[in-house]
Enzyme design. Structure first.
Site, PDB file in Angstrom:
ATOM      1  N   ALA A  57       0.836  -1.193   0.000  1.00  0.00           N
ATOM      2  CA  ALA A  57       0.000   0.000   0.000  1.00  0.00           C
ATOM      3  C   ALA A  57       0.871   1.243   0.000  1.00  0.00           C
ATOM      4  CB  ALA A  57      -0.924   0.006   1.219  1.00  0.00           C
ATOM      5  N   CYS A  58       0.644   2.115  -0.958  1.00  0.00           N
ATOM      6  CA  CYS A  58       1.128   3.483  -0.861  1.00  0.00           C
ATOM      7  C   CYS A  58       2.384   3.834  -1.640  1.00  0.00           C
ATOM      8  CB  CYS A  58       1.350   3.908   0.577  1.00  0.00           C
ATOM      9  SG  CYS A  58      -0.011   3.466   1.670  1.00  0.00           S
ATOM     10  N   THR A  59       2.394   5.072  -2.112  1.00  0.00           N
ATOM     11  CA  THR A  59       3.573   5.737  -2.657  1.00  0.00           C
ATOM     12  C   THR A  59       3.592   7.141  -2.080  1.00  0.00           C
ATOM     13  OG1 THR A  59       3.498   4.496  -4.739  1.00  0.00           O
ATOM     14  CG2 THR A  59       4.731   6.566  -4.741  1.00  0.00           C
TER      15      THR A  59
END
EC number: 3.5.1.23
Length: 352
Positions: A112-114
Site C-alpha cells: 500500500a502506498c507511494t
C-alpha cells in the site's frame, strides 16, 4: 475490444473535527454524513483481506473491553463516541482502527502506498501520496478530508476514512507534513508483543505528532522516539531547505533514516513499500516508475499539479489506489485530496 469506462476522480469533501469538544462528541458532525451500513458491510471484507487469522477477532474484541490498556486517550473515548453514533460494536471499531497493526508483517501480501517529497520550481517543499488498498471500492466511498480545529482555527489537516480516527496522511500549516507507508517485516507475534508492551498504534502515533509537534524538527524527533506496534515507513517534510526524510521503523526501534539532503536524487525522495537500500521487486516496481517520471519532469517544472501527474503514471497509480493527496506545509492552500475512481481496471492494464 472496447475499453471499460471509468469514473473521473473527484475532490474529497472536508469536515471539521472540533478538538475543543469532549472526545466522545468530536466525530458526530462527521459521521452523520455517512451511511453506517456501508461501514458495517465493509467489515467482513476487511476481515478477509487484512486479518492474518480469524482467530485474532476474539483477541481484538477483548482489547475493546480493556480499551485504555491498548488505546491511549483521547482516542479511546473518540472510539466510544463513534461506537454510539454508528450503533456499532466497540470491538469492531477497534479492529478497523488497528487493522494496520495486525496486517503489517513479513508474510503479508499487502502492499500500500507511494509517497514523494520534492522541491517545486519555486524552492517550496511539496508532499504527495497515493493510498492503495485492495478494498478500494469500499474505502473510496468513505474517503474524506478532516480539518482538525482548536479555538476555531485549523491545527492540522488530514485525509482519512469515515470511522478511522488515526492519521495516515496529514499536514500542519507552517510546520510539517507526514505520510505513512506500509512496511512488511517481522511477524504478527512481534506486533502483538509490541502492543502488550505499550507501543503506540502506528497511525495514532502519527496523529499525535500532528497534534503535539510544533515544527519539522520536533516532529522528526517524536517520530524517532515513539515506538509503534507495527513496522512502518514515515515520510515527513517541512518548510525549510533540506527538511524531508524517510524514517524506517521496525516497530519499537528505528532501522534507518534517509533525508532529502542525502537523497541520490538531490531534490526529491520516493518511498513505496520497500526499504530504500533494497531494490524493489520487478513485480511491483512503483518506485522506479515514480523515479523515472520525476527525472523526466525535472525540478524546474515541478509544482503541485505536476506532482499529481507523477502520482498518476502507470504502476504508481493502479486499480487499488483509493486517493491521491497533494499538500505543502509551507502553503496550506495546496492541500487537496482526489478520490481516485479513474484508475483503469486490472484487466485493462493487462491488455494494453
Amino acid at each position: 475490444m472496447e475499453k471499460p469506462t471509468t469514473k473521473a476522480a473527484i475532490p474529497a469533501k472536508t469536515y471539521i473535527v472540533n478538538l475543543d469538544l469532549p472526545p466522545q462528541e468530536r466525530w458526530n458532525n462527521v459521521i452523520k454524513h455517512f451511511d453506517p451500513n456501508i461501514l458495517k458491510q465493509g467489515l467482513n471484507t476487511l476481515f478477509k483481506e487484512y486479518l492474518p487469522s480469524q482467530q485474532l477477532v476474539p483477541i481484538l474484541e477483548d482489547v475493546a473491553k480493556d480499551l485504555e490498556r491498548y488505546i491511549p486517550q483521547p482516542f479511546a473515548d473518540e472510539l466510544r463516541g463513534l461506537s454510539k453514533a454508528l450503533g456499532m460494536k466497540l470491538g469492531d471499531l477497534v479492529l478497523i482502527n488497528i487493522i494496520y497493526d495486525v496486517s503489517a508483517f513479513n508474510s503479508s501480501q499487502i502492499k500500500a502506498c507511494t509517497s514523494i517529497v520534492a522541491y517545486d520550481s519555486m524552492g517550496r517543499i511539496i508532499h504527495g501520496r497515493n493510498l492503495d488498498y485492495k478494498v478500494g471500492d469500499y474505502l473510496r466511498e468513505l474517503t474524506l478530508q478532516v480539518d482538525y480545529q482548536r479555538g476555531g482555527k485549523t491545527l492540522y489537516m488530514a485525509t482519512t476514512y469515515a470511522g478511522y480516527i488515526g492519521v495516515i496522511t496529514g499536514s500542519k500549516p507552517n510546520a510539517f507534513s507526514i505520510t505513512g507507508d506500509q512496511r512488511n517485516i517481522g511477524s504478527i507475534l512481534q506486533n502483538l508483543f509490541s502492543a502488550v508492551d505499550h507501543s503506540w498504534p502506528t497511525f495514532f502515533a502519527e496523529r499525535r505528532v500532528l497534534e503535539e509537534a510544533s515544527d519539522y524538527q520536533s516532529a522528526l524527533s517524536q517520530i524517532l522516539k515513539t515506538p509503534t506496534i507495527a513496522p512502518v515507513y514515515f515520510i515527513i517534510s517541512g518548510i525549510n531547505a533540506g527538511e524531508g526524510a524517510i524514517v524506517v521503523r521496525d516497530g519499537r526501534k528505528v532501522a534507518n533514516v534517509t533525508t532529502l539532503s542525502q537523497s541520490a536524487h538531490s531534490w526529491y525522495i520516493v518511498e513505496t513499500n520497500y526499504d530504500p537500500w533494497v531494490q524493489a521487486p520487478a513485480t511491483d516496481d512503483r518506485r522506479d516508475a515514480a523515479i523515472n517520471a520525476m527525472n523526466k519532469l525535472g525540478r524546474k517544472n515541478m509544482n503541485p499539479q505536476q506532482l499529481y501527474k507523477v502520482l498518476s503514471v502507470d504502476l504508481v497509480f493502479n486499480s487499488d489506489t483509493t486517493y491521491t493527496t497533494i499538500m505543502s506545509a509551507a502553503d496550506a492552500s495546496v492541500y487537496q485530496t482526489m478520490i481516485r475512481y479513474d484508475a483503469p481496471p486490472p484487466e485493462e492494464l493487462i491488455n494494453t
